[in-house]
Each structure stands twice: as structure tokens, then as C-alpha cells.
Enzyme design. Structure first.
Site, mmCIF file in Angstrom:
data_model
loop_
_atom_site.group_PDB
_atom_site.id
_atom_site.type_symbol
_atom_site.label_atom_id
_atom_site.label_comp_id
_atom_site.label_asym_id
_atom_site.label_seq_id
_atom_site.Cartn_x
_atom_site.Cartn_y
_atom_site.Cartn_z
ATOM 1 C CD GLU A 190 -8.865 1.638 7.676
ATOM 2 O OE1 GLU A 190 -8.897 0.356 8.691
ATOM 3 O OE2 GLU A 190 -7.861 2.311 7.808
ATOM 4 C CG HIS A 240 -6.069 -1.767 8.540
ATOM 5 N ND1 HIS A 240 -6.166 -0.808 9.672
ATOM 6 C CD2 HIS A 240 -4.580 -1.819 8.218
ATOM 7 C CE1 HIS A 240 -5.018 -0.285 10.072
ATOM 8 N NE2 HIS A 240 -4.059 -1.085 8.967
ATOM 9 C CG ASP A 282 -9.058 -1.232 11.940
ATOM 10 O OD1 ASP A 282 -8.173 -1.826 11.436
ATOM 11 O OD2 ASP A 282 -9.352 -0.102 11.184
ATOM 12 C CG ASP A 321 -0.251 -0.344 2.366
ATOM 13 O OD1 ASP A 321 1.006 -0.227 2.536
ATOM 14 O OD2 ASP A 321 -0.881 -0.378 3.727
HETATM 15 C C1 GLP Z 1 -0.512 0.373 8.613
HETATM 16 C C2 GLP Z 1 -0.267 -0.443 7.360
HETATM 17 C C3 GLP Z 1 -0.380 -1.831 7.747
HETATM 18 C C4 GLP Z 1 0.057 -2.453 8.927
HETATM 19 C C5 GLP Z 1 -0.916 -1.692 9.918
HETATM 20 C C6 GLP Z 1 -0.340 -2.114 11.326
HETATM 21 O O1 GLP Z 1 -1.737 1.110 8.647
HETATM 22 N N1 GLP Z 1 -1.058 0.060 6.220
HETATM 23 O O2 GLP Z 1 0.044 -2.651 6.594
HETATM 24 O O3 GLP Z 1 -0.056 -3.751 8.958
HETATM 25 O O4 GLP Z 1 -0.674 -0.223 9.752
HETATM 26 O O5 GLP Z 1 0.844 -1.119 11.635
HETATM 27 P P1 GLP Z 1 1.789 -1.459 12.908
HETATM 28 O O6 GLP Z 1 2.792 -2.622 12.353
HETATM 29 O O7 GLP Z 1 2.925 -0.379 13.004
HETATM 30 O O8 GLP Z 1 1.192 -1.595 13.955
#
Ligand code: GLP
Length: 259
Positions: free
Chosen positions: A145, A140, A138, A67
């Protein structure tokens, strides 16, 4: 779905690295799916260490990111292309070549068109042999989302307020500085990967992990679609595993299959 539960974040990263090295060594198609967020960083550190020791290289690999933010300053260190360059690109990192790192064009004149083109490029070079994934609190994955189509392809979207709050630590703790839009591989795109490896650590991921592994498949918890993937591995620490029911079974099966 295979679930590995480990005492610490560091042990999770060791297991993730071991899994990734084995899968990529045997991969027919030299294409890796890479993720951002803080969770995969210890894995990337181990990939760099193994590269420095001459035991691992992404020199012959292409890498596709999950992404990207829409409308982020191209020089911003949190632009996901820049994060992945910093973590993985170059001989001093993992050997991945910059021209072999593909990320969605969040700054294209029409990001929706760029999203379609990105999906087509993954199909052209795919399948992705192993897609690395984190998970949002959440549920995702990528930026898919809650409420998203379970079969969608790469698309543009807006971020939930919760995700912008979660990510504002990377933007001077100012939610207004977190881009409002994103382009992300869709759940259908992610499901096309030959294997997926999801890593989750910390207590704030415990609800999402429970729904991912043991909940009903539902758009409310987008990661739960991975229950429909034939080769999904989920590696978690004790804190993230805290709300799972069948932990004894997962532990026993992991021990039996990873001797
Ligand atoms: C972001 C990314 C995701 C990631 C998520 C969790 O929004 N787009 O790919 O898995 O958040 O992030 P973290 O690993 O910092 O908790």
C-alpha cells in the site's frame, strides 16, 4: 517499460495471454508469479482454454502467489489460495499441480515468520520468470500500500480502508468481513522477477496507471517502482490509459515491435 493499449478488456487479455505463452515457452526457470483480483481472470480463462487445446501447460511449473489475507477462513472462496486453485490447479485447468502452487501462509501461528520463509522459498526456487500483476486504484501491487518501502521483502501489513472497501464486493459487501491484515511479497521481492506483466482495465485505474507509467517513482504510488524494472510490460484498455500523456508513442512502438 513497454505499454500496450487496447480497445477492450478482452483484447488486453488476448495480448496478455500471447505475451505469457511466449515468455513461459522460452523461460529458463519454470516458475510463474500469479496474482489475484478480478483483472487477471480473463487471462486465466485463456490459459485454461489453451491447455484444453493442448497448446499450453503449467504441468512442469511452480507458481508463487503475490499475497494472501491474514486470518481468513481456510475454506473461504476468497482466500487467495482457493481462488488460484479454482482458476489454475488441475488437469482440467492449466495442468498446475497443487503441490506446486505456493501461497503465503496467512493463517500461520506467526504470519511474520511465515512471510520470511515465503521470501526464502521464492529465492530458493527463483527467479520468477514472469510475475503477473494487477494494480489497486491507489497504485498498490500485491498488498504493498502507499507509503511502503520501495525495497521491502515479503511481509505482513494492514490493509488501507480503501482496499478493504474495494474488496468488500467479495465479502457480502460488508467491510467488516474483509480481513484487516495481509501478507504480501514486498516490492523488492517483486522486482527480483525476471519479467513482470501488469494488467489494468477500467476507468478507476486511470490515475494509478498514469502514476505507474509516467509519474515519479514514489512510495505514494507503489507500482511506480516498476519504472526501475528492466523488463516490465504494462497492458491496459483505453479507459485505464485515459490519463497517459504519451499514448501515440506507446501505440506506435507497440505496433512496430509486435508485427
Ligand atoms: C487486490 C490484490 C491485488 C490486485 C488489486 C486489484 O487488493 N491484492 O493483487 O491487483 O486488488 O484488484 P482488481 O483486479 O480486482 O481490481
Amino acid at each position: 517499460m513497454e505499454v500496450g493499449i487496447f480497445a477492450t478488456e478482452s483484447e488486453v487479455a488476448d495480448a496478455a495471454a500471447e505475451h505469457l505463452f511466449a515468455v513461459l515457452a522460452a523461460a529458463d526457470n519454470k516458475v510463474l508469479g500469479v496474482a489475484t483480483g478480478s483483472t487477471p481472470l480473463p487471462l486465466y480463462q485463456r490459459m485454461r482454454a489453451a491447455h484444453a487445446e493442448g497448446k499450453f501447460s503449467l504441468e512442469d511449473f511452480k507458481a508463487f502467489a503475490l499475497d494472501e489475507y491474514v486470518g481468513i477462513d481456510p475454506e473461504h472462496p476468497e482466500r487467495y489460495r482457493n481462488v488460484l486453485r479454482t482458476e489454475l490447479v488441475g488437469d482440467d485447468k492449466t495442468g498446475l499441480k497443487d503441490e506446486n502452487l505456493f501461497t503465503p501462509e496467512g493463517n500461520a501461528p506467526d504470519p511474520a515468520v511465515a512471510a520470511d520463509e515465503y521470501d526464502a522459498k521464492i529465492k530458493e526456487h527463483g527467479p520468477i520468470a514472469l510475475q503477473i500483476l494487477g494494480i489497486g486504484a491507489d497504485g498498490h501491487i500485491g498488498f504493498n500500500e502507499p507509503g511502503i518501502s520501495l525495497v521491502c521483502r515479503t511481509h505482513t501489513d494492514v490493509l488501507t480502508e480503501q482496499t478493504r472497501k474495494d474488496n468488500m464486493r467479495f465479502f457480502d459487501n460488508d467491510i467488516e468481513k474483509v480481513p484487516a491484515g495481509c501478507v504480501t511479497q514486498g516490492l523488492g521481492t517483486i522486482m527480483d522477477a525476471t519479467e513482470v506483466l501488469l494488467i489494468a482495465t477500467g476507468a478507476n485505474k486511470a490515475d494509478a496507471v498514469k502514476e505507474l507509467v509516467e509519474g515519479g517513482v514514489s512510495a505514494l504510488w507503489p507500482a511506480s517502482i516498476l519504472q526501475m524494472h528492466p523488463k516490465a510490460t504494462v497492458l491496459v484498455d483505453e479507459a485505464a490509459a485515459a490519463k497517459l500523456k504519451l499514448t501515440d508513442f506507446y501505440r506506435g512502438r507497440w505496433e512496430a515491435t509486435h508485427k
